[in-house]
Design an enzyme around this catalytic site. Sequence first.
Site, PDB file in Angstrom:
ATOM      1  N   THR A  44     164.003  95.644 113.985  1.00 33.58           N
ATOM      2  CA  THR A  44     162.906  94.900 113.353  1.00 33.58           C
ATOM      3  C   THR A  44     163.185  93.411 113.516  1.00 33.58           C
ATOM      4  O   THR A  44     164.256  92.937 113.143  1.00 33.58           O
ATOM      5  CB  THR A  44     162.790  95.207 111.849  1.00 33.58           C
ATOM      6  OG1 THR A  44     164.043  94.968 111.202  1.00 33.58           O
ATOM      7  CG2 THR A  44     162.332  96.627 111.605  1.00 33.58           C
ATOM      8  N   ASN A  46     162.952  89.978 112.226  1.00 32.86           N
ATOM      9  CA  ASN A  46     162.724  89.382 110.910  1.00 32.86           C
ATOM     10  C   ASN A  46     162.255  87.939 111.086  1.00 32.86           C
ATOM     11  O   ASN A  46     162.808  87.211 111.909  1.00 32.86           O
ATOM     12  CB  ASN A  46     164.018  89.403 110.089  1.00 32.86           C
ATOM     13  CG  ASN A  46     164.548  90.804 109.815  1.00 32.86           C
ATOM     14  OD1 ASN A  46     164.404  91.709 110.645  1.00 32.86           O
ATOM     15  ND2 ASN A  46     165.148  90.997 108.656  1.00 32.86           N
ATOM     16  N   GLU A 110     159.771  92.153 108.163  1.00 32.28           N
ATOM     17  CA  GLU A 110     160.458  92.844 109.260  1.00 32.28           C
ATOM     18  C   GLU A 110     159.458  93.548 110.154  1.00 32.28           C
ATOM     19  O   GLU A 110     158.759  94.445 109.709  1.00 32.28           O
ATOM     20  CB  GLU A 110     161.374  93.912 108.686  1.00 32.28           C
ATOM     21  CG  GLU A 110     162.090  93.456 107.454  1.00 32.28           C
ATOM     22  CD  GLU A 110     163.370  94.211 107.267  1.00 32.28           C
ATOM     23  OE1 GLU A 110     163.560  95.238 107.926  1.00 32.28           O
ATOM     24  OE2 GLU A 110     164.167  93.732 106.466  1.00 32.28           O
TER      25      GLU A 110
HETATM   26  C1  LIG Z   1     157.277 100.110 109.311  1.00 37.66           C
HETATM   27  C2  LIG Z   1     158.421  99.923 108.377  1.00 37.66           C
HETATM   28  C3  LIG Z   1     158.389 100.522 107.129  1.00 37.66           C
HETATM   29  C4  LIG Z   1     159.448 100.366 106.239  1.00 37.66           C
HETATM   30  N1  LIG Z   1     159.391 100.969 105.013  1.00 37.66           N
HETATM   31  C5  LIG Z   1     160.430 100.852 104.160  1.00 37.66           C
HETATM   32  C6  LIG Z   1     160.404 101.492 102.871  1.00 37.66           C
HETATM   33  O1  LIG Z   1     159.421 102.136 102.488  1.00 37.66           O
HETATM   34  N2  LIG Z   1     161.491 101.356 102.073  1.00 37.66           N
HETATM   35  C7  LIG Z   1     162.597 100.630 102.445  1.00 37.66           C
HETATM   36  O2  LIG Z   1     163.540 100.558 101.673  1.00 37.66           O
HETATM   37  N3  LIG Z   1     162.652  99.993 103.641  1.00 37.66           N
HETATM   38  C8  LIG Z   1     161.590 100.094 104.502  1.00 37.66           C
HETATM   39  N4  LIG Z   1     161.627  99.465 105.725  1.00 37.66           N
HETATM   40  C9  LIG Z   1     162.686  98.504 105.988  1.00 37.66           C
HETATM   41  C10 LIG Z   1     163.923  99.039 106.632  1.00 37.66           C
HETATM   42  O3  LIG Z   1     164.754  99.562 105.635  1.00 37.66           O
HETATM   43  C11 LIG Z   1     164.518  97.802 107.298  1.00 37.66           C
HETATM   44  O4  LIG Z   1     163.769  97.524 108.440  1.00 37.66           O
HETATM   45  C12 LIG Z   1     165.965  97.919 107.593  1.00 37.66           C
HETATM   46  O5  LIG Z   1     166.653  97.799 106.373  1.00 37.66           O
HETATM   47  C13 LIG Z   1     166.457  96.867 108.562  1.00 37.66           C
HETATM   48  O6  LIG Z   1     166.725  95.657 107.954  1.00 37.66           O
HETATM   49  P1  LIG Z   1     167.317  94.410 108.736  1.00 37.66           P
HETATM   50  O7  LIG Z   1     166.261  93.869 109.645  1.00 37.66           O
HETATM   51  O8  LIG Z   1     167.640  93.412 107.665  1.00 37.66           O
HETATM   52  O9  LIG Z   1     168.520  94.860 109.494  1.00 37.66           O
HETATM   53  C14 LIG Z   1     160.577  99.596 106.624  1.00 37.66           C
HETATM   54  C15 LIG Z   1     160.602  98.986 107.890  1.00 37.66           C
HETATM   55  C16 LIG Z   1     159.539  99.136 108.762  1.00 37.66           C
HETATM   56  C17 LIG Z   1     159.589  98.486 110.107  1.00 37.66           C
HETATM   57  N1  LIG Z   2     160.834  96.697 119.444  1.00 43.06           N
HETATM   58  C1  LIG Z   2     161.439  95.704 118.797  1.00 43.06           C
HETATM   59  N2  LIG Z   2     160.898  95.179 117.686  1.00 43.06           N
HETATM   60  C2  LIG Z   2     161.515  94.175 117.038  1.00 43.06           C
HETATM   61  N3  LIG Z   2     162.681  93.615 117.419  1.00 43.06           N
HETATM   62  C3  LIG Z   2     163.289  94.089 118.524  1.00 43.06           C
HETATM   63  C4  LIG Z   2     162.686  95.146 119.256  1.00 43.06           C
HETATM   64  N4  LIG Z   2     163.483  95.420 120.311  1.00 43.06           N
HETATM   65  C5  LIG Z   2     164.527  94.580 120.240  1.00 43.06           C
HETATM   66  N5  LIG Z   2     164.422  93.753 119.173  1.00 43.06           N
HETATM   67  C6  LIG Z   2     165.456  92.730 118.848  1.00 43.06           C
HETATM   68  O1  LIG Z   2     166.273  93.295 117.832  1.00 43.06           O
HETATM   69  C7  LIG Z   2     166.380  92.396 116.728  1.00 43.06           C
HETATM   70  C8  LIG Z   2     166.338  93.147 115.418  1.00 43.06           C
HETATM   71  O2  LIG Z   2     167.312  94.127 115.263  1.00 43.06           O
HETATM   72  P1  LIG Z   2     167.830  94.473 113.817  1.00 43.06           P
HETATM   73  O3  LIG Z   2     168.828  95.553 114.016  1.00 43.06           O
HETATM   74  O4  LIG Z   2     166.676  94.709 112.886  1.00 43.06           O
HETATM   75  O5  LIG Z   2     168.623  93.181 113.430  1.00 43.06           O
HETATM   76  P2  LIG Z   2     168.423  92.137 112.234  1.00 43.06           P
HETATM   77  O6  LIG Z   2     169.010  92.775 111.032  1.00 43.06           O
HETATM   78  O7  LIG Z   2     169.167  90.902 112.675  1.00 43.06           O
HETATM   79  O8  LIG Z   2     166.953  91.901 112.083  1.00 43.06           O
HETATM   80  C9  LIG Z   2     165.171  91.489 116.812  1.00 43.06           C
HETATM   81  O9  LIG Z   2     165.425  90.228 116.223  1.00 43.06           O
HETATM   82  C10 LIG Z   2     164.935  91.390 118.313  1.00 43.06           C
HETATM   83  O10 LIG Z   2     165.715  90.338 118.868  1.00 43.06           O
HETATM   84 MG   LIG Z   3     165.556  93.372 111.474  1.00 38.62          MG
END
Ligand SMILES: Cc1cc2nc3c(=O)[nH]c(=O)nc-3n(C[C@H](O)[C@H](O)[C@H](O)COP(=O)(O)O)c2cc1C
Ligand SMILES: Nc1ncnc2c1ncn2[C@@H]1O[C@H](COP(=O)(O)OP(=O)(O)O)[C@@H](O)[C@H]1O
Ligand SMILES: [Mg+2]
Length: 205
Positions: A44, A46, A110
């Site tokens: 995701t 961010n 995210e």
């Molecule tokens: C489409 C989508 C739906 C999500 N829904 C939830 C949810 O219902 N509950 C939750 O705790 N996290 C939810 N998440 C968040 C994930 O837990 C989160 O993307 C993950 O913790 C990664 O975090 P990071 O980018 O900080 O690494 C969702 C993420 C996405 C992309």
């Molecule tokens: N399909 C995708 N959607 C979003 N981010 C992606 C995707 N593919 C690769 N990335 C890369 O992966 C990173 C996110 O990975 P993630 O594990 O969620 O790390 P973080 O916790 O730092 O957000 C993004 O910042 C981007 O550089």
């Molecule tokens: Mg992320």
Amino acid sequence: MRPDKPRDPVAGPDAGPEAPFPVRLSGPVIKGFGRGSKELGIPTANIPADDLSEKYPNLETGVYYGVVALDPKSYENENDSNGKESTTLLPAVLSIGYNPFYKNTVRSVEIHIMPPLTSPSPTAVAQPKFNRLPDFYGTKLNLLMLGYIRPEFDYVSMDALVEDIRVDCEVARQSLLREAYQRYLVDDGKATEQVSADRKWLVTF
Ligand SMILES: Cc1cc2nc3c(=O)[nH]c(=O)nc-3n(C[C@H](O)[C@H](O)[C@H](O)COP(=O)(O)O)c2cc1C
Ligand SMILES: Nc1ncnc2c1ncn2[C@@H]1O[C@H](COP(=O)(O)OP(=O)(O)O)[C@@H](O)[C@H]1O
Ligand SMILES: [Mg+2]
């Protein structure tokens, strides 16, 4: 916890985005907690959530779908092979909130970028492979949110969270495949002035 009932295949009216949508968000891609790819297998991108409360004080936390563009000056995509800058619009699904499963104390935005709607969906199957692009930290991202899918939930397990996000991807895809939404991604010559203005905003960095 997620209510134990079947999910709707699409979200939002067929006629097109309804107020407050479309909602415009943008920002540089920043580091998150590093869980998306590593723990969930769902990257995701961010972006900062700082100005959300000022710009959209009534925006609910939850899961949304929309369209994203990455600044072509710092992110090369497959259309750039001739060295020309171009901007691709891609479908996306995102969460805005506190990730109740992880109990975050700060709100995050995210965004999971999905493959083009013209490609087969990698999340239509029980053993999904979530879309992965080369990393693009620091790149400016424009996001046009077009609809609300559901609230955020806590889950009994990580598998249950991943399965719900898989379904979110399918709901986002089916929602965006409708004509009144697809025209934000593809110019069908029938765009209203407002849709054209939103598309123009998306590709302006
Ligand atoms: C489409 C989508 C739906 C999500 N829904 C939830 C949810 O219902 N509950 C939750 O705790 N996290 C939810 N998440 C968040 C994930 O837990 C989160 O993307 C993950 O913790 C990664 O975090 P990071 O980018 O900080 O690494 C969702 C993420 C996405 C992309
Ligand atoms: N399909 C995708 N959607 C979003 N981010 C992606 C995707 N593919 C690769 N990335 C890369 O992966 C990173 C996110 O990975 P993630 O594990 O969620 O790390 P973080 O916790 O730092 O957000 C993004 O910042 C981007 O550089
Ligand atoms: Mg992320």
